[in-house]
Design an enzyme around this catalytic site. Sequence first.
Site, PDB file in Angstrom:
ATOM      1  N   GLN A 140      -0.813 -81.983  71.534  1.00  0.00           N
ATOM      2  CA  GLN A 140      -2.195 -81.721  71.140  1.00  0.00           C
ATOM      3  C   GLN A 140      -3.021 -81.140  72.272  1.00  0.00           C
ATOM      4  O   GLN A 140      -4.116 -80.606  72.039  1.00  0.00           O
ATOM      5  CB  GLN A 140      -2.852 -83.004  70.633  1.00  0.00           C
ATOM      6  CG  GLN A 140      -3.088 -84.049  71.725  1.00  0.00           C
ATOM      7  CD  GLN A 140      -3.535 -85.379  71.166  1.00  0.00           C
ATOM      8  OE1 GLN A 140      -2.757 -86.098  70.558  1.00  0.00           O
ATOM      9  NE2 GLN A 140      -4.807 -85.708  71.362  1.00  0.00           N
ATOM     10  N   CYS A 146      -5.414 -85.847  67.643  1.00  0.00           N
ATOM     11  CA  CYS A 146      -4.239 -86.653  67.291  1.00  0.00           C
ATOM     12  C   CYS A 146      -4.178 -86.937  65.799  1.00  0.00           C
ATOM     13  O   CYS A 146      -3.099 -87.008  65.200  1.00  0.00           O
ATOM     14  CB  CYS A 146      -4.239 -87.961  68.077  1.00  0.00           C
ATOM     15  SG  CYS A 146      -5.726 -88.972  67.842  1.00  0.00           S
ATOM     16  N   HIS A 287      -6.287 -94.015  68.586  1.00  0.00           N
ATOM     17  CA  HIS A 287      -5.265 -92.977  68.641  1.00  0.00           C
ATOM     18  C   HIS A 287      -4.437 -92.993  67.363  1.00  0.00           C
ATOM     19  O   HIS A 287      -4.069 -94.065  66.863  1.00  0.00           O
ATOM     20  CB  HIS A 287      -4.373 -93.208  69.857  1.00  0.00           C
ATOM     21  CG  HIS A 287      -3.431 -92.081  70.158  1.00  0.00           C
ATOM     22  ND1 HIS A 287      -3.807 -90.758  70.104  1.00  0.00           N
ATOM     23  CD2 HIS A 287      -2.110 -92.075  70.518  1.00  0.00           C
ATOM     24  CE1 HIS A 287      -2.778 -89.991  70.436  1.00  0.00           C
ATOM     25  NE2 HIS A 287      -1.736 -90.761  70.677  1.00  0.00           N
ATOM     26  N   ASN A 307       4.568 -89.653  69.232  1.00  0.00           N
ATOM     27  CA  ASN A 307       3.274 -89.305  69.797  1.00  0.00           C
ATOM     28  C   ASN A 307       3.096 -87.786  69.772  1.00  0.00           C
ATOM     29  O   ASN A 307       4.006 -87.048  69.383  1.00  0.00           O
ATOM     30  CB  ASN A 307       3.171 -89.839  71.230  1.00  0.00           C
ATOM     31  CG  ASN A 307       1.737 -90.007  71.689  1.00  0.00           C
ATOM     32  OD1 ASN A 307       0.789 -89.679  70.981  1.00  0.00           O
ATOM     33  ND2 ASN A 307       1.558 -90.501  72.899  1.00  0.00           N
TER      34      ASN A 307
END
Length: 341
Positions: A140, A146, A287, A307
């Site tokens: 990102q 995110c 997140h 992630n």
Amino acid sequence: MKCIFFSAFFLPLTLVRTLPLSIQEDPHADLFVAWKEQHQKEYLSGVEEVSRFNIWKDNMRKVMLQNMQHDLGLSTFTMEMNEFADMTADEFGAQRLGMRKRLKATVPEYSSESSHEDDSSVPASVDWRDQGWVTPVKNQGQCGSCWSFSTTGGLEGQNMNATGKLIGLSEQQLVDCDHTDGGCNGGDMGTALTWLARNGGSIAEADYRYVSGITERRGTCNEEGKKKIVKVSHHVQLPRGNENLLKETVATVGPCSIAIDASHSSFQLYKDGIYDPAACSQYSLDHAVLVVGYGGSGNEEFWWVKNSWGKSWGLKGYIKMARNKNNKCGVASEAIYPVVA
């Protein structure tokens, strides 16, 4: 061979002499130079470099303490001096954490009886990467987007289930065009999926590539002429805090979007092992990530979590997060999956 050795030996010393004097005199100056070289770090001024060096040293102490605890069997995970080691947790969070949700610390949305369902009917471990349902790790960049990566990750898996084709979907479409969310200033997977359902669906990543990680801002919406290849019917949000139901859903439905507390330097500098910090909130979620499976190691159970910080972070872009540890870090506080039309 001697000349090569000589050059390699004196290169760090030469570079140390280019540092501000206060850093040159520090016993860790050579390590800082090596770290800068490894991660190709440059600073605009001597003042900034001194500031970054002091933050870097503070993070180094945290990493050393954590890894010592791990070596003594007092912790289940390790940390490292990765590319983010010259940032405080607060400034890193402002740059990379784009989920802004504070839940009320109330009773979970399930009864104590339902929190212990019989889950013997689902596998002991699942990893949707092995089934080809998960696209490669993305990055990102310096944008709090995110939420868009978590959203597309869930959709990519469900589209694979429906069509047998794994196609990367566009985060930039969501960042630019979904004004119900905040672009680089954060957003929410549920809101994003609702927007996609109303707006006709998701565009392929190849047709609408991600650039906000470089520009650090939302661009002008540019959907015109781009085919929306995945239609969203609706999305399902799981009852808050129920890890057993999340396990069953991951096993039978596929990857799920979740929101977590990633505000700690231990997450920022995570390297390996099962992430189980002493303090981590179930309610303050900052997140958005993607659960792609689960498993166990000895007596420790974990979630496989994808992630969106690139492959150099953690386990090639993944983290193993503690499972069945009282909803540690809020892994089951805000779990969502899409239903494709």
